[in-house]
Structure formats: structure tokens, C-alpha cells
Design an enzyme around this catalytic site. Structure first.
Site, mmCIF file in Angstrom:
data_model
loop_
_atom_site.group_PDB
_atom_site.id
_atom_site.type_symbol
_atom_site.label_atom_id
_atom_site.label_comp_id
_atom_site.label_asym_id
_atom_site.label_seq_id
_atom_site.Cartn_x
_atom_site.Cartn_y
_atom_site.Cartn_z
ATOM 1 N N GLU A 1 35.966 46.170 33.005
ATOM 2 C CA GLU A 1 36.690 46.983 34.169
ATOM 3 C C GLU A 1 37.616 46.198 34.788
ATOM 4 O OE1 GLU A 1 33.719 45.934 35.406
ATOM 5 O OE2 GLU A 1 34.696 45.229 37.024
ATOM 6 N N SER B 1 43.733 31.657 46.257
ATOM 7 C CA SER B 1 42.956 32.199 44.870
ATOM 8 C C SER B 1 44.056 32.182 43.797
ATOM 9 C CB SER B 1 42.216 33.385 45.408
ATOM 10 O OG SER B 1 43.087 34.165 45.905
ATOM 11 N N LYS C 1 40.055 33.655 38.513
ATOM 12 C CA LYS C 1 39.093 34.508 37.521
ATOM 13 C C LYS C 1 38.893 34.134 36.350
ATOM 14 C CE LYS C 1 40.027 39.303 39.637
ATOM 15 N NZ LYS C 1 40.904 39.019 40.827
HETATM 16 C C1 LIG Z 1 40.908 39.410 42.117
HETATM 17 C C2 LIG Z 1 41.637 38.698 43.065
HETATM 18 C C3 LIG Z 1 40.910 38.339 44.359
HETATM 19 C C4 LIG Z 1 39.920 39.042 44.659
HETATM 20 O O1 LIG Z 1 38.454 38.841 43.969
HETATM 21 P P1 LIG Z 1 37.310 38.113 44.480
HETATM 22 O O2 LIG Z 1 36.413 38.325 43.631
HETATM 23 O O3 LIG Z 1 37.116 38.434 45.883
HETATM 24 O O4 LIG Z 1 37.787 36.560 44.720
HETATM 25 C C5 LIG Z 1 41.408 37.114 45.447
HETATM 26 N N1 LIG Z 1 42.569 36.539 44.795
HETATM 27 C C6 LIG Z 1 43.178 36.907 43.616
HETATM 28 C C7 LIG Z 1 44.295 36.122 43.269
HETATM 29 C C8 LIG Z 1 42.532 37.877 42.729
HETATM 30 O O5 LIG Z 1 43.328 37.873 41.577
#
Ligand SMILES: *Cc1c(COP(=O)(O)O)cnc(C)c1O
Length: 396
Positions: A112, A378, A90
Site C-alpha cells: 500500500e 531521510s 525506504k
Molecule cells: C516515507 C518517508 C518518511 C516517513 O516514513 P518513516 O517510516 O517514518 O521513516 C520520512 N522521510 C522520507 C523521505 C520518506 O519518504
């Protein structure tokens, strides 16, 4: 040429656009007319690249996971977004947007947040840039995600609990839009995923596209070719997935697999599998697939993973599904939990619960031994330890 990228009007096929209140037309239009030139400018590129390198710690490694590869009978690389500063992808987006906000002369940042991850990433870059930061968060989420609230406050952000509706993400989003309407001149609204009115989905995808830019270079070095056979990522709003696939969207040699949160199962009534369960509608200023009842009221999604339970989906992904460019798989809570334990035991990497949904998709795809697979991790699992411990105790 056929393309899966955004068109001039801000649409991906029939999805996207900018459906905003009259009072925001000017704001959104200014952003539409500004973002691309700024993102492509030399000063922006330089500032962005330096911060990604020295502050976030990029490039993130592309790690060949030998034991996972052995288990699934193909060559699996993990794109390690979990190693970024603040523990997820993010931050790539919030750094980019705060640089844009500064360029546009904005003084006040609003955002948000649901689980609090985007709120923390926004509060982080506001501290870095010495900007005022206001984060709207449903009161239910404020209570559920106390650690992230404390982080945001320590970083100097003001967290505003929202008490309308179910007091969750969608209500926080409405409140952020209301704030933007009241302060259009000095306020910049940082959206955390590939959602919202055009240009946000494209802007966020471009800022996250550093992920696939790096994958190209790293694969060329490690495999002698710059594309994989498969890309796999989880989708909440869709930003880590968009970043992972961005430079491969129009390269049909590369198969795209998107893992959405099945919750207790897509037929259970408790799910966040928006692409499979959603119907066309408008949410957060964008025409996309939306979890809704017969009257068009938004339905509260459910997933064990707080980052994936969003009732909409990025218009890019809605279009990739409608055109069958991507394969969409639902991964249930239990499957994601098992996948998280599997990665932890095979590789010594504790993934975020969201990322565990991407790992849970491995079991649902039939690979050939020569296939090269890149799966984006992610984020890291520190924030999910309570859930993991509860699961471990249950299955003992
Ligand atoms: C917020 C988040 C997501 C989901 O958000 P996307 O916009 O779909 O990437 C996925 N993995 C992690 C670790 C997150 O913090």
C-alpha cells in the site's frame, strides 16, 4: 536487563502484537517463525549487503555539516539517506523484504502507499527481481501524487486506486490486507514502515538498522567514539528513525529526539502529531497510539508532508515515548519549510519535506558545544519542489 527491543510475543512494553483477521493468522505466524532466521542467515546477509552496496550505493555518507554546527552551537553530522538510489531510506527495507519473499517462494508482491514513495520503492525492487507487483493507493492520493503513479507504472507495477473511505492511505491499507486475505498462499505483503502486525515492526527496524550500524563505524572513524550524544530523526510510521536508533536503543548515553509532524500546530485540529495526540488503539494490526475521535473512529491526520501524515505510529516509538526514553517534538509546517530552506542555503542540500521536520527540531533542543549530534536526512527534496516554490513565492 531492561531493553527497548521487541519481546518474544512481539510487544514493546504494552504496544505491538498482531491483531489480524482469523484468515491471516497462519500467514502471519509463518512470517513470525521465518523472518529472524532468514534475516540472520549467511545467504540473506550476503545478498542484502551486495545489493545495498552496489544497487543502493551504501554506505551513505556521514557528513559533518560545519555551517549548521556553527549555527546551533554543537557538532552536527548528517546521515545522508537522501543519496540512496530512489532518493530515500525506504529502499533499504523493500530490498530486504523482497529477498525474504523470494526465500519464502512467493510470486506476487502487494503493497500500500500514501504519497507513493513506498510504492515506488516496492515497484523498483519488483522490477529488479522480476516479480509481479500490485500497489494499492487511495484514489485521492493517485490524483495528488501523479508523478509517483507514473514511476510505478513505468517500473511495471499495477496501481489500484482505492475508492472506499477518504480514499487515502488507511483505505489503501485495508484494501491491501483484504487482498492478502484472498491470496495468502502465493502473496507477500511488503509493509513500508515499522507498523503493522508483529513481525513487521521488528523486521523493518532490523532492515533499516544498517543506518545505525554505519553510524557506529563512521563516528568511530571521525570522532574516535562510536556513539553520539544525540540522535535526531523524523517519524511518520517510524522506519528511518528506528534504523537510526536501532543499535543505540539500550545505550542511555545517547539521547533520542523524534520529530513528528505538527501540521498547523498540535492544538489546531490539523496535525499529524500522533504520539502526542493519539490514544491507545489498534491500527493496521498493531496496538499503538492512534489519532481517533471519542468513538474510536480514526481521524484523518494533516501535514504538509505526505510521508508523515499517518494516523498511527510504530509500537517501538509509542513505547519509547511512554517510557520517556525518547523526547518527542512536534515540528509545524512552517518550521519544517524554514528548516528546509536553511539547510539548502547553508549546505547546498535540498532535503525531503519529511526530513525537514527533523531539521526543524534543532531549534527546539539546547545543545552544549561539545555535543555530537547525528541527524538523519531521510530523503531528498526533488519530489517537494512544488511545495518549496509555493512557499518561497508566499514569503517573498
Ligand atoms: C516515507 C518517508 C518518511 C516517513 O516514513 P518513516 O517510516 O517514518 O521513516 C520520512 N522521510 C522520507 C523521505 C520518506 O519518504
Amino acid at each position: 536487563m531492561k531493553t527497548y527491543q521487541v519481546d518474544k510475543q512481539g510487544y514493546y512494553g504494552e504496544f505491538g502484537g498482531a491483531y489480524v483477521p482469523e484468515i491471516l493468522h497462519q500467514c502471519v505466524e509463518t512470517l513470525q517463525n521465518t523472518y529472524a532466521a532468514v534475516l540472520e542467515s549467511e545467504t540473506f546477509r550476503r545478498d542484502f549487503d551486495v545489493l545495498l552496496r552496489d544497487y543502493v550505493g551504501r554506505p551513505s555518507p556521514l557528513y559533518l555539516s560545519r555551517r549548521l554546527s556553527e549555527k546551533y552551537g554543537c557538532k552536527i553530522y548528517l546521515k545522508r539517506e537522501d543519496l540512496n538510489h530512489t532518493g530515500a531510506h525506504k529502499i533499504n527495507n523493500t530490498i530486504g523484504q523482497i529477498l525474504l519473499a523470494r526465500h519464502m517462494g512467493k510470486k506476487r508482491i502487494i503493497a500500500e502507499t500514501g504519497a507513493g514513495q513506498h510504492g515506488v520503492a516496492t515497484a523498483t525492487v519488483c522490477a529488479l527481481m522480476n516479480m509481479e507487483c500490485i500497489v494499492y493507493m487511495g484514489k485521492t492520493d493517485v490524483e495528488r501524487q501523479h508523478a509517483n503513479v507514473q514511476k510505478m507504472e513505468m517500473l511495471g507495477a499495477k496501481v489500484v486506486p482505492v475508492t472506499s473511505g477518504n480514499m487515502t492511505l488507511k483505505d489503501a491499507t485495508n484494501e491491501a490486507i483484504r487482498d492478502w486475505c484472498c491470496h495468502p498462499a502465493d502473496t507477500y505483503y511488503i509493509i513500508g514502515s515499522t507498523v503493522g502486525p508483529h513481525p513487521y515492526p521488528d523486521m523493518v527496524a532490523r532492515l533499516q538498522s544498517v543506518i545505525s550500524e554505519e553510524i557506529k563505524k563512521q563516528l568511530l572513524e571521525q570522532e574516535g567514539r562510536d556513539y553520539p550524544d544525540y540522535l535526531i530523526a523524523c517519524v511518520g510510521g517510524g522506519s528511518n528513525a528506528a534504523g537510526t536508533i536501532y543499535h543505540y536503543l539500550d545505550d542511555e548515553r545517547v539521547k533520542i529526539v523524534l520529530a513528528e509532524a505538527g501540521g498547523h500546530g498540535i492544538a489546531s485540529g490539523e496535525s499529524a502529531a500522533t504520539i502526542q495526540l493519539g490514544k491507545k488503539g489498534i491500527i493496521h494490526g498493531s496496538r499503538t497510539l492512534v489519532m481517533q475521535n471519542e468513538d474510536g473512529q480514526i481521524e484523518e491526520p494533516y501535514s504538509i508532508s505526505a510521508g508523515l501524515d499517518y494516523p498511527g505510529i510504530g509500537p517501538i516509538h509509542a513505547n519509547l515515548s511512554a517510557t520517556r526514553r525518547a523526547t518527542i517534538l512536534a515540528v509545524d509546517d512552517e518550521e519544517a519549510l524554514d528548516a528546509a530552506f536553511e539547510l539548502t542555503r547553508l549546505e547546498g542540500i535540498i532535503p525531503a519535506l519529511e526530513s525537514a521536520h527533523a531539521l526543524g527540531a534543532l531549534d527546539k533542543v539546547t545543545f552544549k558545544p561539545e555535543d555530537v549530534v547525528v541527524l538523519t536526512v531521510s530523503g531528498r527534496g526533488d519530489k517537494d519542489m512544488e511545495t518549496y516554490i509555493a512557499h518561497k513565492n508566499k514569503t517573498k
